[in-house]
Motif scaffolding. Structure first.
Motif, short mmCIF file in Angstrom:
data_model
loop_
_atom_site.label_atom_id
_atom_site.label_comp_id
_atom_site.label_asym_id
_atom_site.label_seq_id
_atom_site.Cartn_x
_atom_site.Cartn_y
_atom_site.Cartn_z
N MET A 1 0.97 -1.07 -0.16
CA MET A 1 -0.01 0.14 0.01
C MET A 1 0.91 1.30 -0.07
O MET A 1 1.43 1.40 0.62
N ASN A 2 0.70 2.16 -0.93
CA ASN A 2 1.46 3.25 -0.82
C ASN A 2 1.19 4.31 0.10
O ASN A 2 -0.11 4.23 0.63
N GLN A 3 1.66 5.39 0.28
CA GLN A 3 1.63 6.30 1.48
C GLN A 3 0.11 7.13 1.12
O GLN A 3 -0.65 7.33 2.38
N ILE A 4 -0.05 7.50 -0.09
CA ILE A 4 -1.46 8.39 -0.54
C ILE A 4 -2.62 7.42 0.13
O ILE A 4 -3.78 7.78 0.62
N ASP A 5 -2.43 5.95 -0.22
CA ASP A 5 -3.69 5.35 0.08
C ASP A 5 -3.75 5.09 1.43
O ASP A 5 -4.80 5.14 1.86
N ASN A 6 -2.79 4.82 2.15
CA ASN A 6 -2.82 4.72 3.58
C ASN A 6 -3.47 6.02 4.15
O ASN A 6 -4.31 5.76 5.30
N LEU A 7 -2.97 7.07 3.92
CA LEU A 7 -3.39 8.40 4.57
C LEU A 7 -5.07 8.58 4.26
O LEU A 7 -5.92 8.99 5.07
N SER A 8 -5.27 8.24 2.97
CA SER A 8 -6.61 8.33 2.52
C SER A 8 -7.77 7.23 3.07
O SER A 8 -8.67 7.59 3.48
N ILE A 9 -7.12 6.28 3.53
CA ILE A 9 -8.02 5.20 4.41
C ILE A 9 -8.08 5.69 5.74
O ILE A 9 -9.19 5.88 6.38
N ASN A 10 -7.00 6.22 6.25
CA ASN A 10 -6.96 6.74 7.66
C ASN A 10 -7.93 7.80 7.87
O ASN A 10 -8.32 8.26 8.90
N ALA A 11 -7.94 8.69 6.76
CA ALA A 11 -8.97 9.87 6.91
C ALA A 11 -10.19 9.46 7.13
O ALA A 11 -10.97 10.21 7.66
N ILE A 12 -10.51 8.15 6.62
CA ILE A 12 -11.97 7.59 7.07
C ILE A 12 -12.15 7.37 8.37
O ILE A 12 -13.26 7.80 9.15
N ARG A 13 -10.99 6.91 8.87
CA ARG A 13 -11.02 6.59 10.35
C ARG A 13 -11.05 7.42 11.24
O ARG A 13 -11.68 7.65 12.20
N ILE A 14 -10.25 8.70 10.96
CA ILE A 14 -10.20 9.68 11.74
C ILE A 14 -11.55 10.56 11.86
O ILE A 14 -11.67 11.09 12.70
N LEU A 15 -12.01 10.77 10.53
CA LEU A 15 -13.32 11.39 10.63
C LEU A 15 -14.42 10.78 11.23
O LEU A 15 -15.28 11.41 11.93
N SER A 16 -14.55 9.63 11.15
CA SER A 16 -15.59 8.73 11.75
C SER A 16 -15.32 8.81 13.23
O SER A 16 -16.28 9.05 14.03
N ALA A 17 -14.07 8.60 13.82
CA ALA A 17 -13.77 8.37 15.11
C ALA A 17 -14.16 10.13 15.88
O ALA A 17 -14.72 10.23 16.78
N ASP A 18 -13.84 10.92 15.08
CA ASP A 18 -13.90 12.63 15.61
C ASP A 18 -15.45 12.75 15.64
O ASP A 18 -15.92 13.48 16.56
N ALA A 19 -16.10 12.58 14.52
CA ALA A 19 -17.59 12.86 14.59
C ALA A 19 -18.43 11.85 15.67
O ALA A 19 -19.20 12.53 16.33
N GLY A 220 -7.99 -7.69 6.19
CA GLY A 220 -8.95 -6.55 5.68
C GLY A 220 -8.45 -5.29 5.54
O GLY A 220 -9.06 -4.30 5.05
N ASN A 221 -7.03 -5.05 5.47
CA ASN A 221 -6.33 -3.99 5.24
C ASN A 221 -5.44 -4.09 3.90
O ASN A 221 -4.63 -3.41 3.62
N ASP A 222 -5.55 -5.49 3.44
CA ASP A 222 -4.86 -5.72 2.28
C ASP A 222 -5.68 -5.19 1.08
O ASP A 222 -6.33 -6.28 0.62
N ILE A 223 -5.43 -4.12 0.53
CA ILE A 223 -6.56 -3.65 -0.40
C ILE A 223 -6.14 -4.38 -1.81
O ILE A 223 -7.25 -4.36 -2.47
N GLU A 224 -4.96 -4.92 -1.99
CA GLU A 224 -4.70 -5.62 -3.32
C GLU A 224 -5.44 -6.85 -3.46
O GLU A 224 -6.25 -7.19 -4.28
N ALA A 225 -5.40 -7.57 -2.12
CA ALA A 225 -6.26 -8.70 -1.92
C ALA A 225 -7.68 -8.49 -2.15
O ALA A 225 -8.45 -9.25 -2.91
#
Length: 381
Positions: A1-19, A220-225
């Motif tokens: 997984m490249n860095q931007i994919d990782n950041l973009s996935i974690n953005a979903i987590r962060i927004l969800s947790a914060d809300a 569940g974090n292996d986006i290629e699989a």
């Protein structure tokens, strides 16, 4: 997984947790555990048009586990759906907000189904797949596949426990609804604790018995699989597909990950802070999203819009070549169906002869289909 994919996935987590933390109410477990699944699906395998949420040939996404609604709201916001804003995410679960605790069709832009009661979303997804099969049979012409979309449904152990799911899946397998793909968020946790307390069946074997192609993703974090499994599902043209994805509820939060306590309560301020640290998030500021993440989602959005634009070009040519089909499409997608029924008073008049309600139901359906040709109905047997 490249860095931007990782950041973009974690953005979903962060927004969800914060809300959820700001609302002091909600279900963080599913959004944290399924962020990678949702990102891979929406970014690379699902045809949708954020600029035109009601695009006729969009793939449908049903969040059957509706309690995890912040997963969906985060995606809709990041892709720029409608007028959904960051302020709307901050109003999660508040009275009259655009982001209620469970997704509501017609209330929030981009929401395809009202979900909450577990399993109900699976039934609706099967219905959408039936509709796609019917529409494609009616409207598609050689070289013009104007109706050609998938229905994806995401749900967890709770959805699989409910009887309504099995009934709907049985029908889907019998009909061979190959445009239906079920994503199973399998984390072995329910609100009471381990699923071993009440749910030990082999779900994959059950789905095979229903007539589904079954696939499994171990991480569940292996986006290629995950992506490979989705493409394998699409490649099967005879069966609906069921993808079991091993996830970890509350992923990324050290004190909650893999625990039932991640399911239905805010993480707590200390745990949200720990989540950020564990994910190496660049800021502790609530709702902070790096510019490069926004840029990535904008690029994904533009790619999706362009893809939909190619379909629009085909559809315009189709309408010129088959004007009678364009007229029929307008009838099928008429929002005034109820008014059509109300304007046919004779339709509701019944004779004096006593009849079984099942017979009356059948007669009504056959009369209604003359007014609303896209009506599909049935009975228990």
């Amino acid at each position: 997984m490249n860095q931007i994919d990782n950041l973009s996935i974690n953005a979903i987590r962060i927004l969800s947790a914060d809300a959820i933390q700001k609302a002091n109410s909600g279900h963080p477990g599913l959004p944290l555990g399924c962020a990678s699944v949702a990102y891979e699906l929406w970014a690379r395998h699902m045809n949708h048009n954020p600029a035109a949420p009601d695009w006729l040939n969009r793939d449908r996404f049903v969040l059957s586990g509706g309690h995890g609604s912040m997963l969906l709201y985060s995606l809709l916001y990041l892709y720029g759906y409608g007028d959904l804003t960051l302020e709307d995410l901050k109003e999660f679960r508040q009275l009259n907000s655009k982001t209620p605790g469970h997704p509501e069709y017609g209330h929030t832009v981009g929401v395809e189904a009202t979900t909450g009661p577990l399993g109900a979303g699976m039934g609706m997804a099967v219905g959408m797949a039936i509709a796609e099969r019917h529409l494609s049979a009616v409207f598609n012409k050689e070289s013009y596949p104007v109706i050609d979309h998938y229905t994806f449904a995401l749900g967890g152990d709770g959805c699989m426990m409910e009887g309504i799911s099995s009934e709907a899946f049985s029908l889907a397998g019998t009909l061979g609804l190959s445009k239906l793909i079920i994503l199973y968020d399998s984390n072995n946790i329910s609100i009471e604790g381990s699923t071993k307390l009440a749910f030990t069946e082999d779900v994959e074997m059950r789905m095979k018995a229903f007539g589904f192609q079954t696939l499994a993703v171990e991480d569940g974090n292996d986006i290629e699989a995950i992506g490979n499994a989705i493409e394998r599902a699409k490649a099967d043209k005879e069966h609906p597909s069921f993808i079991k994805i091993h996830t970890e509820i509350g992923y990324g939060c050290p004190n909650k990950q893999g625990k039932a306590s991640a399911h239905g309560e805010p993480l707590g301020e200390d745990n949200v802070r720990a989540l950020r640290e564990n994910l190496q998030w660049p800021s502790q500021e609530p709702f902070y999203i790096p510019d490069e993440v926004y840029e990535n989602y904008r690029a994904l959005r533009e790619s999706l819009i362009q893809r939909a634009g190619k379909w629009e070009e085909m559809f315009e040519e189709y309408c010129r070549k088959y004007p009678e089909m364009k007229e029929l499409i307008d009838v099928y997608f008429n929002d005034d169906s109820i008014k059509l029924l109300e304007n046919n008073i004779e339709f509701w008049k019944r004779g004096k002869k006593p009849e079984a309600t099942r017979n009356i139901s059948g007669q009504l359906l056959n009369m209604m289909k003359e007014i609303i040709p896209n009506l599909i109905g049935g009975s228990a047997d």
